[in-house]
Write an enzyme that holds these catalytic residues in place. Sequence first.
Site, mmCIF file in Angstrom:
data_model
loop_
_atom_site.group_PDB
_atom_site.id
_atom_site.type_symbol
_atom_site.label_atom_id
_atom_site.label_comp_id
_atom_site.label_asym_id
_atom_site.label_seq_id
_atom_site.Cartn_x
_atom_site.Cartn_y
_atom_site.Cartn_z
ATOM 1 N N CYS A 149 -0.428 4.120 2.167
ATOM 2 C CA CYS A 149 -0.231 3.920 3.613
ATOM 3 C C CYS A 149 1.234 4.142 4.001
ATOM 4 O O CYS A 149 1.520 4.768 5.011
ATOM 5 C CB CYS A 149 -0.591 2.490 4.045
ATOM 6 S SG CYS A 149 -2.054 1.801 3.306
ATOM 7 N N ASP A 150 2.138 3.586 3.235
ATOM 8 C CA ASP A 150 3.532 3.508 3.679
ATOM 9 C C ASP A 150 4.525 4.363 2.888
ATOM 10 O O ASP A 150 5.687 4.462 3.276
ATOM 11 C CB ASP A 150 3.994 2.037 3.626
ATOM 12 C CG ASP A 150 3.162 1.163 4.558
ATOM 13 O OD1 ASP A 150 2.739 1.679 5.611
ATOM 14 O OD2 ASP A 150 2.916 -0.010 4.236
ATOM 15 N N CYS A 152 0.828 -1.207 0.000
ATOM 16 C CA CYS A 152 0.000 0.000 0.000
ATOM 17 C C CYS A 152 0.866 1.262 0.000
ATOM 18 O O CYS A 152 1.386 1.662 1.044
ATOM 19 C CB CYS A 152 -0.937 -0.023 1.211
ATOM 20 S SG CYS A 152 -1.964 1.457 1.323
#
Length: 334
Positions: free
Chosen positions: A160-161, A157
């Site tokens: 997200c990261d 992701c």
Amino acid sequence: MSFFKPMNVDETDDKKSVELSEKIENIKCLIIGSGPAGYTAAIYAARANLNPVIIQGMEPGGQLTTTTEVENFPGYPEGVTGPVMMEDLKAQAERFGTDIRWGEVTKVDFSKRPFRIIVDDKQQIDAESVIISTGATAKYLGIESEKKFRGAGVSACATCDGFFYKGKDVAVVGGGDSAIEEATYLAGLCNKVYLVVRKGYLRASKAMQKRVENIKNVEVLYEHNTKEITGDKVVTGLTLIKRMGKPDEEEVKIKIDGFFLGIGHTPNSKIFKDYLDLDETGYIKTIPGTSKTNILGVFAAGDVQDSIYRQAVTAAGSGCMAALDTEKFFAEFD
Ligand code: NDP
């Protein structure tokens, strides 16, 4: 709407026969899956006196429990780890009386109300309404080093990261729209993004292909297969095989700090396929702007019905919608 023979659990058919060892339970609202969508649906449903029961599924807490830091969920100014956020959501759902249970839904019969749900092949629950929030599972390559570095340089992701790789070099594997979206997002943060494509061309839409061609810090490595992600405690490199299986096959090593999977997701919708309308990739179809499926009283929320946004906050929002739609369903049809 699909109607077929109600499930007769005592009957032996071609499939595995189900022997019920526990007594049948009747409930008003069953929520299947315990990610942000499921817990948010539970918070709203419990506060509306729908007495929801959640069956958590194989991965309690959902995909977020496999992420480290979550910095983009509103309300956590300092960020929060995925597992802690899911514990918070769970506690909030419990606070209003949600009955949260271990277990996996193994079979459903949505041919008539109450809907029949079998948990762990043994317990039957008859539910007046069902909210499906079973999520989607990111596809992984299946190589050993990918497991070793999960959460230590390997992610599925970018949104997200990606932030943790600001100014660094990363690789994204995949040649479809997901991979290009990830690469585009990362290109805005990272020094360099390698897009590792196993074929000699991209599968992504023409518009997406054009987009990636115009980004200076994205280098597309066509005809490259991932052999191994390397490093000690965290990812530091990638070993690729160029033109695998061809006479001029060669091994290529690049230095990277992060490795992102962009090879697609699988919505966890298989057990519903006999009853619910799914799109060609398996996502549950909902009536636009609602959580309603093709079966009255069955609602879907979160990634199992969302191939586009797939964020914790959008999943939570759609969980809220599903609970409100369920409430309205009881008001109108009961
Ligand atoms: P796709 O199935 O379209 O693409 C998957 C990509 O990953 C392909 O290039 C495939 O390679 C590659 N791949 C699969 N397995 C491996 C492997 N083991 N090793 C290396 N590469 C691999 O999935 P997407 O998630 O990209 O898209 C799914 C759907 O969602 C599509 O319809 C897409 O259009 C849509 N989507 C739309 C978006 C948007 O409009 N913004 C964003 C994201 C998705 P190969 O081509 O060789 O098979």
